[in-house]
Motif scaffolding. Structure first.
Motif, PDB file in Angstrom:
ATOM      1  N   ALA A   1      12.017  -1.966  -4.484  1.00  0.00           N
ATOM      2  CA  ALA A   1      11.328  -0.695  -4.249  1.00  0.00           C
ATOM      3  C   ALA A   1      11.593  -0.183  -2.833  1.00  0.00           C
ATOM      4  O   ALA A   1      11.825   1.019  -2.634  1.00  0.00           O
ATOM      5  N   ASP A   2      11.567  -1.078  -1.855  1.00  0.00           N
ATOM      6  CA  ASP A   2      11.857  -0.681  -0.472  1.00  0.00           C
ATOM      7  C   ASP A   2      13.273  -0.119  -0.350  1.00  0.00           C
ATOM      8  O   ASP A   2      13.486   0.911   0.283  1.00  0.00           O
ATOM      9  N   ALA A   3      14.245  -0.811  -0.954  1.00  0.00           N
ATOM     10  CA  ALA A   3      15.635  -0.367  -0.877  1.00  0.00           C
ATOM     11  C   ALA A   3      15.816   1.014  -1.506  1.00  0.00           C
ATOM     12  O   ALA A   3      16.651   1.801  -1.057  1.00  0.00           O
ATOM     13  N   ALA A   4      15.004   1.311  -2.507  1.00  0.00           N
ATOM     14  CA  ALA A   4      15.090   2.612  -3.186  1.00  0.00           C
ATOM     15  C   ALA A   4      14.151   3.650  -2.570  1.00  0.00           C
ATOM     16  O   ALA A   4      14.073   4.772  -3.075  1.00  0.00           O
ATOM     17  N   HIS A   5      13.438   3.264  -1.501  1.00  0.00           N
ATOM     18  CA  HIS A   5      12.438   4.152  -0.879  1.00  0.00           C
ATOM     19  C   HIS A   5      11.439   4.657  -1.923  1.00  0.00           C
ATOM     20  O   HIS A   5      11.076   5.825  -1.950  1.00  0.00           O
ATOM     21  N   ASP A   6      11.017   3.732  -2.761  1.00  0.00           N
ATOM     22  CA  ASP A   6      10.160   4.037  -3.907  1.00  0.00           C
ATOM     23  C   ASP A   6       8.711   3.697  -3.577  1.00  0.00           C
ATOM     24  O   ASP A   6       8.199   2.643  -3.944  1.00  0.00           O
ATOM     25  N   THR A   7       8.049   4.595  -2.853  1.00  0.00           N
ATOM     26  CA  THR A   7       6.674   4.322  -2.430  1.00  0.00           C
ATOM     27  C   THR A   7       5.686   4.345  -3.602  1.00  0.00           C
ATOM     28  O   THR A   7       4.654   3.683  -3.539  1.00  0.00           O
ATOM     29  N   MET A   8       6.007   5.065  -4.661  1.00  0.00           N
ATOM     30  CA  MET A   8       5.108   5.076  -5.819  1.00  0.00           C
ATOM     31  C   MET A   8       5.003   3.694  -6.448  1.00  0.00           C
ATOM     32  O   MET A   8       3.911   3.215  -6.754  1.00  0.00           O
ATOM     33  N   HIS A   9       6.150   3.034  -6.649  1.00  0.00           N
ATOM     34  CA  HIS A   9       6.112   1.686  -7.210  1.00  0.00           C
ATOM     35  C   HIS A   9       5.461   0.707  -6.229  1.00  0.00           C
ATOM     36  O   HIS A   9       4.717  -0.178  -6.640  1.00  0.00           O
ATOM     37  N   LEU A  10       5.747   0.868  -4.940  1.00  0.00           N
ATOM     38  CA  LEU A  10       5.115  -0.011  -3.952  1.00  0.00           C
ATOM     39  C   LEU A  10       3.597   0.109  -4.010  1.00  0.00           C
ATOM     40  O   LEU A  10       2.883  -0.900  -4.052  1.00  0.00           O
ATOM     41  N   ALA A  11       3.117   1.321  -4.018  1.00  0.00           N
ATOM     42  CA  ALA A  11       1.668   1.523  -4.078  1.00  0.00           C
ATOM     43  C   ALA A  11       1.084   0.975  -5.368  1.00  0.00           C
ATOM     44  O   ALA A  11      -0.049   0.489  -5.388  1.00  0.00           O
ATOM     45  N   ALA A  12       1.855   1.008  -6.441  1.00  0.00           N
ATOM     46  CA  ALA A  12       1.371   0.514  -7.730  1.00  0.00           C
ATOM     47  C   ALA A  12       1.305  -1.011  -7.779  1.00  0.00           C
ATOM     48  O   ALA A  12       0.401  -1.572  -8.402  1.00  0.00           O
ATOM     49  N   ILE A  13       2.251  -1.695  -7.121  1.00  0.00           N
ATOM     50  CA  ILE A  13       2.305  -3.157  -7.275  1.00  0.00           C
ATOM     51  C   ILE A  13       1.553  -3.929  -6.191  1.00  0.00           C
ATOM     52  O   ILE A  13       1.164  -5.071  -6.422  1.00  0.00           O
ATOM     53  N   LEU A  14       1.349  -3.329  -5.027  1.00  0.00           N
ATOM     54  CA  LEU A  14       0.715  -4.080  -3.944  1.00  0.00           C
ATOM     55  C   LEU A  14      -0.706  -4.557  -4.263  1.00  0.00           C
ATOM     56  O   LEU A  14      -1.057  -5.693  -3.912  1.00  0.00           O
ATOM     57  N   PRO A  15      -1.541  -3.773  -4.948  1.00  0.00           N
ATOM     58  CA  PRO A  15      -2.872  -4.315  -5.296  1.00  0.00           C
ATOM     59  C   PRO A  15      -2.780  -5.547  -6.194  1.00  0.00           C
ATOM     60  O   PRO A  15      -3.528  -6.509  -6.028  1.00  0.00           O
ATOM     61  N   GLY A  16      -1.850  -5.524  -7.142  1.00  0.00           N
ATOM     62  CA  GLY A  16      -1.656  -6.684  -8.014  1.00  0.00           C
ATOM     63  C   GLY A  16      -1.161  -7.893  -7.250  1.00  0.00           C
ATOM     64  O   GLY A  16      -1.545  -9.032  -7.534  1.00  0.00           O
ATOM     65  N   TYR A  17      -0.300  -7.643  -6.269  1.00  0.00           N
ATOM     66  CA  TYR A  17       0.206  -8.728  -5.425  1.00  0.00           C
ATOM     67  C   TYR A  17      -0.954  -9.366  -4.667  1.00  0.00           C
ATOM     68  O   TYR A  17      -1.123 -10.586  -4.674  1.00  0.00           O
ATOM     69  N   ALA A  18      -1.765  -8.545  -4.043  1.00  0.00           N
ATOM     70  CA  ALA A  18      -2.910  -9.064  -3.290  1.00  0.00           C
ATOM     71  C   ALA A  18      -3.851  -9.840  -4.208  1.00  0.00           C
ATOM     72  O   ALA A  18      -4.296 -10.942  -3.873  1.00  0.00           O
ATOM     73  N   TYR A  19      -4.141  -9.280  -5.372  1.00  0.00           N
ATOM     74  CA  TYR A  19      -5.041  -9.956  -6.313  1.00  0.00           C
ATOM     75  C   TYR A  19      -4.451 -11.288  -6.788  1.00  0.00           C
ATOM     76  O   TYR A  19      -5.146 -12.307  -6.824  1.00  0.00           O
ATOM     77  N   SER A  20      -3.169 -11.279  -7.125  1.00  0.00           N
ATOM     78  CA  SER A  20      -2.526 -12.515  -7.604  1.00  0.00           C
ATOM     79  C   SER A  20      -2.522 -13.590  -6.523  1.00  0.00           C
ATOM     80  O   SER A  20      -2.686 -14.773  -6.824  1.00  0.00           O
ATOM     81  N   LEU A  21      -2.333 -13.183  -5.257  1.00  0.00           N
ATOM     82  CA  LEU A  21      -2.418 -14.156  -4.164  1.00  0.00           C
ATOM     83  C   LEU A  21      -3.841 -14.694  -4.034  1.00  0.00           C
ATOM     84  O   LEU A  21      -4.043 -15.897  -3.850  1.00  0.00           O
TER      85      LEU A  21
END
Length: 183
Positions: free
Chosen positions: A134-154
């Motif tokens: 997502a970073d390489a594609a400058h895809d902030t929409m996907h980043l914003a979508a997955i970061l809460p799940g990442y935090a929760y999974s951690l």
């Protein structure tokens, strides 16, 4: 009730329509919280799609993505892991391993690893790959979508302190996006 009635009237030979109705029924069942029934309906969709499009068809991959999330929700963790791994393998085969359309697929690997198996290393592997793409594609929409799940999974994997920077990054991304939309 209409979807079930439609399925009952539909001949077995109408496989494409049957798969579409099963998909719709599964989605309704999922939305109403009947995850076990949704799993059964979506398993039917996946079986038909595999017959129609082959075991490595993109439609099968989409079916497996939905099934993996349902399986995780009902605690069928081994099934979730298998479905998630298979759907990612199909996507990689069709699109290549670094395609931005696989961001959510890699995130799903991390989600299943965290929620089902409390495996922080696998959580990181899945989500970090998703973030890199997502970073390489400058895809902030996907980043914003997955970061809460990442935090929760951690967090559910016992790595609460590691979840905090992910939440901060999400806040930064969403604040930046909100500022751009105002300007």
């Amino acid at each position: 009730a209409r979807l079930r009635a439609g399925l009952a009237r539909l001949p077995e030979s109408e496989r494409t329509e049957r798969a579409e109705l099963l998909q719709a029924l599964g989605n309704v069942q999922k939305e109403t919280g009947d995850y076990k029934a949704a799993a059964a309906s979506l398993e039917g969709t996946e079986r038909i799609d595999e017959q129609l499009y082959g075991p490595d068809g993109i439609t099968v991959s989409v079916d497996l993505f939905g099934l993996a999330r349902i399986y995780r929700a009902v605690g069928r963790c081994d099934d979730a892991k298998r479905a998630a791994a298979r759907e990612l393998a199909i996507g990689q085969k069709i699109l290549g391993p670094d395609n931005r359309d696989l961001v959510l697929d890699y995130a799903l690997q991390g989600e299943v690893a965290g929620v089902c198996f409390k495996d922080a290393a696998a959580v990181r592997a899945g989500y970090e790959k998703a973030i890199a793409i997502a970073d390489a594609a400058h895809d902030t929409m996907h980043l914003a979508a997955i970061l809460p799940g990442y935090a929760y999974s951690l967090k559910v994997s016992g790595k609460v302190a590691d979840a905090v920077p992910r939440n901060r990054k999400m806040t930064t991304i969403t604040s930046s996006a909100a500022t751009r939309s105002v300007i």
